[in-house]
Design a protein around this motif. Structure first.
Motif, PDB file in Angstrom:
ATOM      1  N   PRO A 138      43.487  47.091  44.832  1.00 26.63           N
ATOM      2  CA  PRO A 138      44.712  46.425  44.373  1.00 26.63           C
ATOM      3  C   PRO A 138      45.645  47.307  43.561  1.00 26.63           C
ATOM      4  O   PRO A 138      46.772  46.911  43.282  1.00 26.63           O
ATOM      5  CB  PRO A 138      44.168  45.279  43.515  1.00 26.63           C
ATOM      6  N   GLY A 139      45.176  48.485  43.181  1.00 22.63           N
ATOM      7  CA  GLY A 139      45.971  49.305  42.274  1.00 22.63           C
ATOM      8  C   GLY A 139      45.560  49.046  40.835  1.00 22.63           C
ATOM      9  O   GLY A 139      45.078  47.959  40.494  1.00 22.63           O
ATOM     10  N   GLU A 140      45.755  50.040  39.993  1.00 18.20           N
ATOM     11  CA  GLU A 140      45.284  49.938  38.614  1.00 18.20           C
ATOM     12  C   GLU A 140      45.965  48.814  37.850  1.00 18.20           C
ATOM     13  O   GLU A 140      45.341  48.102  37.065  1.00 18.20           O
ATOM     14  CB  GLU A 140      45.510  51.269  37.895  1.00 18.20           C
ATOM     15  N   MET A 141      47.267  48.628  38.092  1.00 16.24           N
ATOM     16  CA  MET A 141      48.022  47.603  37.362  1.00 16.24           C
ATOM     17  C   MET A 141      47.474  46.210  37.662  1.00 16.24           C
ATOM     18  O   MET A 141      47.188  45.423  36.745  1.00 16.24           O
ATOM     19  CB  MET A 141      49.493  47.682  37.755  1.00 16.24           C
ATOM     20  N   VAL A 142      47.295  45.884  38.947  1.00 16.91           N
ATOM     21  CA  VAL A 142      46.783  44.561  39.318  1.00 16.91           C
ATOM     22  C   VAL A 142      45.349  44.402  38.837  1.00 16.91           C
ATOM     23  O   VAL A 142      44.955  43.327  38.355  1.00 16.91           O
ATOM     24  CB  VAL A 142      46.876  44.341  40.844  1.00 16.91           C
ATOM     25  N   ALA A 143      44.546  45.470  38.944  1.00 14.32           N
ATOM     26  CA  ALA A 143      43.161  45.401  38.473  1.00 14.32           C
ATOM     27  C   ALA A 143      43.107  45.073  36.982  1.00 14.32           C
ATOM     28  O   ALA A 143      42.291  44.260  36.532  1.00 14.32           O
ATOM     29  CB  ALA A 143      42.447  46.723  38.748  1.00 14.32           C
ATOM     30  N   ASN A 144      43.995  45.686  36.191  1.00 13.62           N
ATOM     31  CA  ASN A 144      44.049  45.397  34.755  1.00 13.62           C
ATOM     32  C   ASN A 144      44.482  43.958  34.498  1.00 13.62           C
ATOM     33  O   ASN A 144      43.977  43.294  33.579  1.00 13.62           O
ATOM     34  CB  ASN A 144      44.999  46.355  34.053  1.00 13.62           C
ATOM     35  N   ILE A 145      45.403  43.467  35.298  1.00 13.78           N
ATOM     36  CA  ILE A 145      45.864  42.084  35.135  1.00 13.78           C
ATOM     37  C   ILE A 145      44.735  41.108  35.444  1.00 13.78           C
ATOM     38  O   ILE A 145      44.528  40.126  34.718  1.00 13.78           O
ATOM     39  CB  ILE A 145      47.083  41.813  36.039  1.00 13.78           C
ATOM     40  N   LEU A 146      43.999  41.378  36.509  1.00 16.64           N
ATOM     41  CA  LEU A 146      42.885  40.501  36.874  1.00 16.64           C
ATOM     42  C   LEU A 146      41.819  40.496  35.786  1.00 16.64           C
ATOM     43  O   LEU A 146      41.235  39.443  35.477  1.00 16.64           O
ATOM     44  CB  LEU A 146      42.278  40.936  38.207  1.00 16.64           C
ATOM     45  N   GLU A 147      41.577  41.639  35.173  1.00 12.44           N
ATOM     46  CA  GLU A 147      40.620  41.707  34.063  1.00 12.44           C
ATOM     47  C   GLU A 147      41.118  40.900  32.870  1.00 12.44           C
ATOM     48  O   GLU A 147      40.355  40.180  32.222  1.00 12.44           O
ATOM     49  CB  GLU A 147      40.394  43.162  33.664  1.00 12.44           C
ATOM     50  N   ASP A 148      42.423  40.998  32.592  1.00 11.77           N
ATOM     51  CA  ASP A 148      43.005  40.235  31.485  1.00 11.77           C
ATOM     52  C   ASP A 148      42.918  38.739  31.752  1.00 11.77           C
ATOM     53  O   ASP A 148      42.589  37.954  30.853  1.00 11.77           O
ATOM     54  CB  ASP A 148      44.460  40.655  31.284  1.00 11.77           C
ATOM     55  N   LEU A 149      43.207  38.326  32.985  1.00 11.37           N
ATOM     56  CA  LEU A 149      43.121  36.906  33.340  1.00 11.37           C
ATOM     57  C   LEU A 149      41.690  36.402  33.249  1.00 11.37           C
ATOM     58  O   LEU A 149      41.444  35.258  32.845  1.00 11.37           O
ATOM     59  CB  LEU A 149      43.671  36.682  34.740  1.00 11.37           C
ATOM     60  N   SER A 150      40.732  37.244  33.632  1.00 14.52           N
ATOM     61  CA  SER A 150      39.329  36.861  33.530  1.00 14.52           C
ATOM     62  C   SER A 150      38.947  36.586  32.082  1.00 14.52           C
ATOM     63  O   SER A 150      38.302  35.577  31.763  1.00 14.52           O
ATOM     64  CB  SER A 150      38.442  37.965  34.114  1.00 14.52           C
ATOM     65  N   SER A 151      39.362  37.486  31.181  1.00 11.07           N
ATOM     66  CA  SER A 151      39.072  37.295  29.759  1.00 11.07           C
ATOM     67  C   SER A 151      39.774  36.053  29.224  1.00 11.07           C
ATOM     68  O   SER A 151      39.182  35.255  28.480  1.00 11.07           O
ATOM     69  CB  SER A 151      39.523  38.532  28.982  1.00 11.07           C
ATOM     70  N   ALA A 152      41.045  35.878  29.607  1.00 11.38           N
ATOM     71  CA  ALA A 152      41.805  34.712  29.134  1.00 11.38           C
ATOM     72  C   ALA A 152      41.172  33.415  29.625  1.00 11.38           C
ATOM     73  O   ALA A 152      41.153  32.409  28.903  1.00 11.38           O
ATOM     74  CB  ALA A 152      43.256  34.816  29.603  1.00 11.38           C
ATOM     75  N   TRP A 153      40.649  33.413  30.860  1.00 11.34           N
ATOM     76  CA  TRP A 153      40.006  32.204  31.391  1.00 11.34           C
ATOM     77  C   TRP A 153      38.738  31.894  30.602  1.00 11.34           C
ATOM     78  O   TRP A 153      38.474  30.735  30.265  1.00 11.34           O
ATOM     79  CB  TRP A 153      39.681  32.405  32.867  1.00 11.34           C
ATOM     80  N   ARG A 154      37.935  32.924  30.319  1.00 13.87           N
ATOM     81  CA  ARG A 154      36.694  32.684  29.580  1.00 13.87           C
ATOM     82  C   ARG A 154      36.966  32.093  28.203  1.00 13.87           C
ATOM     83  O   ARG A 154      36.177  31.293  27.696  1.00 13.87           O
ATOM     84  CB  ARG A 154      35.903  33.998  29.438  1.00 13.87           C
ATOM     85  N   TRP A 155      38.080  32.491  27.601  1.00 11.04           N
ATOM     86  CA  TRP A 155      38.401  31.979  26.266  1.00 11.04           C
ATOM     87  C   TRP A 155      39.350  30.791  26.318  1.00 11.04           C
ATOM     88  O   TRP A 155      39.930  30.411  25.302  1.00 11.04           O
ATOM     89  CB  TRP A 155      39.016  33.097  25.421  1.00 11.04           C
ATOM     90  N   SER A 156      39.530  30.225  27.522  1.00 12.96           N
ATOM     91  CA  SER A 156      40.334  28.990  27.716  1.00 12.96           C
ATOM     92  C   SER A 156      41.790  29.168  27.322  1.00 12.96           C
ATOM     93  O   SER A 156      42.439  28.224  26.880  1.00 12.96           O
ATOM     94  CB  SER A 156      39.710  27.831  26.928  1.00 12.96           C
ATOM     95  N   ARG A 157      42.329  30.394  27.480  1.00 13.27           N
ATOM     96  CA  ARG A 157      43.745  30.609  27.208  1.00 13.27           C
ATOM     97  C   ARG A 157      44.610  30.333  28.438  1.00 13.27           C
ATOM     98  O   ARG A 157      45.835  30.297  28.319  1.00 13.27           O
ATOM     99  CB  ARG A 157      43.981  32.045  26.711  1.00 13.27           C
ATOM    100  N   VAL A 158      43.988  30.194  29.596  1.00 10.54           N
ATOM    101  CA  VAL A 158      44.731  29.821  30.802  1.00 10.54           C
ATOM    102  C   VAL A 158      44.099  28.562  31.379  1.00 10.54           C
ATOM    103  O   VAL A 158      42.884  28.382  31.302  1.00 10.54           O
ATOM    104  CB  VAL A 158      44.717  30.948  31.859  1.00 10.54           C
TER     105      VAL A 158
END
Length: 399
Positions: A138-158
């Motif tokens: 996906p490219g580094e930018m999208v990979a970083n975004i997916l990692e951020d979304l994963s963390s945000a989901w675990r902490w119920s921010r999304v």
């Protein structure tokens, strides 16, 4: 600046893992025993995307049913993406994203359209299943975004992983394109839906927006005589007496407004404003827009703005005006102008939530606009905070 202490790092990591595990278990308990056809289709799509796209492990929360989308969300998603696939002649070998109408509505009541959309999506998934495993980077930018979304989901921010699914779909659809542009294309596409399109803007995307930060100061020669402007020309509020000052042609003499010193006719620009609790307006004004009297400051008169009235009524001043949900009322507003892209977007800068976007073809200089009627609290233009460099050797413990 936070310091990283090795002697507490491991206990914190252990505690974090336990909390995250508990959170996922709680989510699993809420998963219904029965999934309808549309929900099962989303689960299967997430599984196929995760198999083909690298760094897309966040989608396992969907195919493992840790997260189950409500059926109406599945309907909208299926209709929208089936329409996207239908616009593509070569679904798996593309050279750009199709133009879409931001105001296009999905007819959720038409079962025939839904069945056709599901068939179109299944047909596209046949091509997806034929792709080799982990064949798309996906490219580094999208990979970083997916990692951020994963963390945000675990902490119920999304609220859900819809944005993650969309970004992976974009990656697979545009795999021959420049990967670094995918997040920006996704952002512009999402904002065309206008109201609250993105409930959580991932950190890498937010950094791209705020990288366009500019210094904005108030032009005192445009300020209503009732306004008090600070010495640094970044604060304003209403005074108790009208000042006796020259009534220049560019000065507001009705509404309690002022514009910025600099106007823009190209490029990307971002600024932030701390607003009051009762009544304010923010946005941009065309250079030719009339500033005299109390004529409505809306899109017909050359203004693209948000306004809060009486502390509870947030609206975009379109014609007619567009009422916005009370839950979107911010305390700090981020204003993002992409002149060449034809978008003016507003964000809750504290929560990183999209509020509203104007989609226009700008053809003249635009000036930042500010308005308030508060007599105690200042409306304050802020310079966005600079990004800080974390000193942790591994994943940051303090983010």
């Amino acid at each position: 600046m936070f310091q990283c202490f090795h002697f507490i790092a491991e206990p914190i990591k252990t505690m974090t893992v336990k909390i995250k595990t508990s959170s996922i278990k709680t989510k699993k308990k809420k998963t219904p025993d029965y999934l309808d056809e549309e929900q099962l289709l989303i689960v299967e799509l997430a599984r196929d995307l995760g198999r083909v796209c690298q760094s897309a492990s966040v989608l396992e929360h969907i195919w493992n049913k840790d997260e189950t989308w409500p059926t109406p969300l599945c309907w909208v998603f299926i209709l929208e993406w089936a329409s996207m696939f239908g616009r593509k002649k070569r679904p798996m070998q593309t050279d750009g994203w199709p133009e879409t109408d931001g105001d296009e509505k999905c007819d959720l009541t038409n079962q025939q359209d839904m069945q056709r959309a599901k068939l179109d999506l299944l047909e596209w998934m046949k091509d997806l299943k034929a792709q080799p495993e982990q064949s798309v980077w996906p490219g580094e930018m999208v990979a970083n975004i997916l990692e951020d979304l994963s963390s945000a989901w675990r902490w119920s921010r999304v609220p859900n992983l819809l944005c993650a699914m969309e970004l992976v779909l974009w990656t697979v659809m545009l795999q021959d394109s420049d990967k670094d542009t995918i997040p920006q294309q996704w952002l512009m596409w999402k904002q065309k839906t206008k109201i609250g399109a993105i409930p959580y803007i991932p950190q890498p995307v937010w950094e791209w927006i705020t990288d366009a930060a500019v210094e904005v100061t108030l032009n005192q020669d445009t300020a209503n005589p009732d306004l008090l402007i600070s010495g640094d020309e970044k604060r304003m509020r209403c005074g108790f007496e009208r000042k006796d000052i020259p009534n220049y042609h560019q000065r507001f003499d009705g509404w309690w407004c002022a514009v910025g010193m600099v106007g823009y006719e190209s490029g990307r620009h971002y600024w932030e404003v701390e607003v009051g609790e009762r009544d304010w307006r923010l946005g941009v004004a065309k250079e030719s827009a009339l500033r005299k009297g109390f004529k409505s400051l809306n899109t017909d008169t050359g203004y693209f703005t948000l306004r809060l009235e009486r502390g509870t009524e947030l609206k975009a001043l379109t014609v007619p005006f567009t009422a916005l949900p009370p839950g979107l009322i911010p305390r700090k507003v981020g204003v993002y102008l992409d002149y060449d892209g034809g978008q003016l977007s507003f964000y809750d800068a504290d929560r990183r939530v999209h509020i509203y976007t104007y989609n226009e073809r700008f053809q003249e200089k635009l000036f930042p606009l500010f308005g308030t009627v508060e007599i105690i609290n200042d409306l304050v233009i802020r310079t966005p905070e600079a990004k800080t460099q974390c000193l942790c050797a591994t994943s940051c413990l303090w983010g």
